[in-house]
Design a protein around this motif. Sequence first.
Motif, PDB file in Angstrom:
ATOM      1  N   SER A 173       0.854  -1.189   0.000  1.00  0.00           N
ATOM      2  CA  SER A 173       0.000   0.000   0.000  1.00  0.00           C
ATOM      3  C   SER A 173       0.887   1.234   0.000  1.00  0.00           C
ATOM      4  CB  SER A 173      -0.883   0.012   1.253  1.00  0.00           C
ATOM      5  OG  SER A 173      -1.466   1.286   1.465  1.00  0.00           O
ATOM      6  N   LEU A 174       0.339   2.334  -0.481  1.00  0.00           N
ATOM      7  CA  LEU A 174       1.053   3.603  -0.344  1.00  0.00           C
ATOM      8  C   LEU A 174       1.292   3.924   1.123  1.00  0.00           C
ATOM      9  CD1 LEU A 174       2.206   5.946  -2.072  1.00  0.00           C
ATOM     10  CD2 LEU A 174       0.052   7.149  -1.661  1.00  0.00           C
ATOM     11  N   GLY A 175       0.486   3.316   2.000  1.00  0.00           N
ATOM     12  CA  GLY A 175       0.700   3.483   3.439  1.00  0.00           C
ATOM     13  C   GLY A 175       2.103   3.116   3.869  1.00  0.00           C
ATOM     14  N   ALA A 176       2.781   2.263   3.101  1.00  0.00           N
ATOM     15  CA  ALA A 176       4.162   1.886   3.427  1.00  0.00           C
ATOM     16  C   ALA A 176       5.098   3.081   3.412  1.00  0.00           C
ATOM     17  CB  ALA A 176       4.651   0.836   2.427  1.00  0.00           C
ATOM     18  N   TYR A 177       4.719   4.148   2.715  1.00  0.00           N
ATOM     19  CA  TYR A 177       5.592   5.310   2.568  1.00  0.00           C
ATOM     20  C   TYR A 177       5.230   6.451   3.518  1.00  0.00           C
ATOM     21  CZ  TYR A 177       7.294   2.929  -1.564  1.00  0.00           C
ATOM     22  OH  TYR A 177       7.845   1.996  -2.407  1.00  0.00           O
ATOM     23  N   TRP A 178       4.115   6.309   4.233  1.00  0.00           N
ATOM     24  CA  TRP A 178       3.744   7.338   5.207  1.00  0.00           C
ATOM     25  C   TRP A 178       4.626   7.164   6.442  1.00  0.00           C
ATOM     26  CZ3 TRP A 178      -0.450  10.878   4.723  1.00  0.00           C
ATOM     27  CH2 TRP A 178      -1.190  10.735   3.545  1.00  0.00           C
ATOM     28  N   PRO A 179       5.258   8.236   6.945  1.00  0.00           N
ATOM     29  CA  PRO A 179       6.093   8.096   8.139  1.00  0.00           C
ATOM     30  C   PRO A 179       5.289   7.760   9.388  1.00  0.00           C
ATOM     31  CG  PRO A 179       5.918  10.406   7.518  1.00  0.00           C
ATOM     32  CD  PRO A 179       5.280   9.614   6.410  1.00  0.00           C
ATOM     33  N   CYS A 180       4.007   8.070   9.379  1.00  0.00           N
ATOM     34  CA  CYS A 180       3.110   7.662  10.459  1.00  0.00           C
ATOM     35  C   CYS A 180       1.675   7.753   9.940  1.00  0.00           C
ATOM     36  CB  CYS A 180       3.277   8.527  11.704  1.00  0.00           C
ATOM     37  SG  CYS A 180       2.862  10.269  11.459  1.00  0.00           S
ATOM     38  N   LEU A 181       0.785   6.951  10.530  1.00  0.00           N
ATOM     39  CA  LEU A 181      -0.620   6.964  10.129  1.00  0.00           C
ATOM     40  C   LEU A 181      -1.500   6.912  11.376  1.00  0.00           C
ATOM     41  CD1 LEU A 181      -1.265   4.753   6.945  1.00  0.00           C
ATOM     42  CD2 LEU A 181      -1.988   7.105   7.344  1.00  0.00           C
ATOM     43  N   PRO A 182      -1.686   8.038  12.054  1.00  0.00           N
ATOM     44  CA  PRO A 182      -2.547   8.051  13.229  1.00  0.00           C
ATOM     45  C   PRO A 182      -3.961   7.589  12.879  1.00  0.00           C
ATOM     46  CG  PRO A 182      -1.361  10.124  13.005  1.00  0.00           C
ATOM     47  CD  PRO A 182      -1.122   9.355  11.761  1.00  0.00           C
ATOM     48  N   GLY A 183      -4.517   6.726  13.708  1.00  0.00           N
ATOM     49  CA  GLY A 183      -5.870   6.225  13.473  1.00  0.00           C
ATOM     50  C   GLY A 183      -5.902   4.887  12.770  1.00  0.00           C
ATOM     51  N   ILE A 184      -4.770   4.474  12.180  1.00  0.00           N
ATOM     52  CA  ILE A 184      -4.614   3.114  11.623  1.00  0.00           C
ATOM     53  C   ILE A 184      -3.224   2.677  12.094  1.00  0.00           C
ATOM     54  CG2 ILE A 184      -4.972   1.672   9.577  1.00  0.00           C
ATOM     55  CD1 ILE A 184      -5.932   4.074   8.061  1.00  0.00           C
ATOM     56  N   TYR A 187      -0.725  -0.069  10.657  1.00  0.00           N
ATOM     57  CA  TYR A 187      -0.849  -0.334   9.224  1.00  0.00           C
ATOM     58  C   TYR A 187       0.394   0.087   8.438  1.00  0.00           C
ATOM     59  CZ  TYR A 187      -2.986  -0.531   4.578  1.00  0.00           C
ATOM     60  OH  TYR A 187      -3.268  -0.824   3.266  1.00  0.00           O
ATOM     61  N   ALA A 188       0.834   1.339   8.628  1.00  0.00           N
ATOM     62  CA  ALA A 188       1.951   1.851   7.829  1.00  0.00           C
ATOM     63  C   ALA A 188       3.218   1.041   8.074  1.00  0.00           C
ATOM     64  CB  ALA A 188       2.187   3.325   8.145  1.00  0.00           C
ATOM     65  N   GLY A 189       3.516   0.756   9.335  1.00  0.00           N
ATOM     66  CA  GLY A 189       4.717  -0.010   9.648  1.00  0.00           C
ATOM     67  C   GLY A 189       4.674  -1.412   9.070  1.00  0.00           C
ATOM     68  N   SER A 190       3.504  -2.043   9.119  1.00  0.00           N
ATOM     69  CA  SER A 190       3.368  -3.401   8.578  1.00  0.00           C
ATOM     70  C   SER A 190       3.557  -3.413   7.072  1.00  0.00           C
ATOM     71  CB  SER A 190       1.990  -3.970   8.948  1.00  0.00           C
ATOM     72  OG  SER A 190       1.842  -4.073  10.350  1.00  0.00           O
ATOM     73  N   LYS A 191       2.959  -2.438   6.395  1.00  0.00           N
ATOM     74  CA  LYS A 191       3.090  -2.376   4.939  1.00  0.00           C
ATOM     75  C   LYS A 191       4.513  -2.008   4.515  1.00  0.00           C
ATOM     76  CE  LYS A 191      -1.004  -3.540   3.483  1.00  0.00           C
ATOM     77  NZ  LYS A 191      -1.180  -4.781   2.703  1.00  0.00           N
ATOM     78  N   ALA A 192       5.183  -1.177   5.304  1.00  0.00           N
ATOM     79  CA  ALA A 192       6.577  -0.854   5.010  1.00  0.00           C
ATOM     80  C   ALA A 192       7.450  -2.094   5.143  1.00  0.00           C
ATOM     81  CB  ALA A 192       7.077   0.243   5.949  1.00  0.00           C
ATOM     82  N   LEU A 193       7.156  -2.936   6.129  1.00  0.00           N
ATOM     83  CA  LEU A 193       7.942  -4.154   6.325  1.00  0.00           C
ATOM     84  C   LEU A 193       7.910  -5.038   5.080  1.00  0.00           C
ATOM     85  CD1 LEU A 193       8.197  -6.419   9.416  1.00  0.00           C
ATOM     86  CD2 LEU A 193       7.694  -7.446   7.203  1.00  0.00           C
ATOM     87  N   VAL A 194       6.715  -5.235   4.490  1.00  0.00           N
ATOM     88  CA  VAL A 194       6.649  -6.167   3.359  1.00  0.00           C
ATOM     89  C   VAL A 194       7.288  -5.588   2.100  1.00  0.00           C
ATOM     90  CG1 VAL A 194       4.674  -7.444   4.277  1.00  0.00           C
ATOM     91  CG2 VAL A 194       4.261  -5.495   2.751  1.00  0.00           C
ATOM     92  N   VAL A 195       7.271  -4.256   1.949  1.00  0.00           N
ATOM     93  CA  VAL A 195       7.983  -3.657   0.814  1.00  0.00           C
ATOM     94  C   VAL A 195       9.486  -3.845   0.988  1.00  0.00           C
ATOM     95  CG1 VAL A 195       8.571  -1.492  -0.347  1.00  0.00           C
ATOM     96  CG2 VAL A 195       6.191  -1.992   0.215  1.00  0.00           C
ATOM     97  N   ASN A 196       9.991  -3.548   2.183  1.00  0.00           N
ATOM     98  CA  ASN A 196      11.425  -3.700   2.425  1.00  0.00           C
ATOM     99  C   ASN A 196      11.850  -5.160   2.379  1.00  0.00           C
ATOM    100  OD1 ASN A 196      11.911  -0.951   2.696  1.00  0.00           O
ATOM    101  ND2 ASN A 196      11.418  -0.952   4.867  1.00  0.00           N
ATOM    102  N   LEU A 197      10.989  -6.061   2.842  1.00  0.00           N
ATOM    103  CA  LEU A 197      11.284  -7.486   2.754  1.00  0.00           C
ATOM    104  C   LEU A 197      11.412  -7.914   1.291  1.00  0.00           C
ATOM    105  CD1 LEU A 197      11.559 -10.311   4.063  1.00  0.00           C
ATOM    106  CD2 LEU A 197       9.047 -10.479   3.954  1.00  0.00           C
TER     107      LEU A 197
END
Length: 304
Positions: A173-184, A187-197
Amino acid sequence: MSESIAHGDERELRAALGLRQPRTAEEHRMTGSDVRDVALVTGASSGIGVEIARLLASRGHNLVLAARRTELMEDLAQRLRNSHGVDVLVLACDLSLPGAARSLHKQVVDSGRQVTLLVNNAGATLEGRYLDFATAEQTGSVNLLAVNPAELIHCCLPAMLERGDGRVLTISSLGAYWPCLPGITVYAGSKALVVNLTRTLDAEYRGSGVRFSATVPFTTDTAFIDTPTNREIVGRMPRFMIQTPADVARIAIDGVDAGRIVQHTSVVNRLLAGILKTLPPALVARAIIAFMSLGRDDIKASRS
């Protein structure tokens, strides 16, 4: 810079190393598909997962569909069998549970099938602040979005490497590139993990014949946006920024076939990803809270 490897470059590298060349999609079709060779698609009961299953079936792939809602998948499976003559196995699986990935993989192997294409697509969000949900719910969200996708890759990869042929596609998700996502929150950290993986696995196993790809959509017209807050947010967005599940599925499958490591689904996505990486996290957090009213019920109430 494009994160992709040209087919010719990969084939030259494999030839230099004395490795067997992976079969192309056309070669798979020409030689016939062994019923044991399957594409495993998680989150296959709705949205992008359904469209990926339809597209793969239309290209002659046998399938294993995995999600919680088996009734929806059974209906889809029957339609795909009738329309395309492919073999489809439906498995009930809740990937928010610990160990669910290994259990799913065991069921596939025990059925006499082998995964030649893994599609990690299952996903959902918890909408609210971190303490609005129990620890088990937040942990389940991380399991669903990051831990079990990583475990599925760990389960399927050894056989792919042994064959010198395979593909691993993860829907991020584009959420992988958000430095933080208050309210979810997670989500952002999890999606960033799979892109970097995905990037790291490509670096570790380049030349093995296994291709790794992560697709990065932004807003897609699925059940994911069908919540009161998300509907309000999406209602303010230009229509051209909202993509159909079929569009995302086509871009994703074409991306992994072409060896693209990270595949954005639009030029707008790519631009936003670049911009988000340069913005201070505190500024992003304030913008999300002010514009989206995410993570702050007090602000949402004051605006209503």
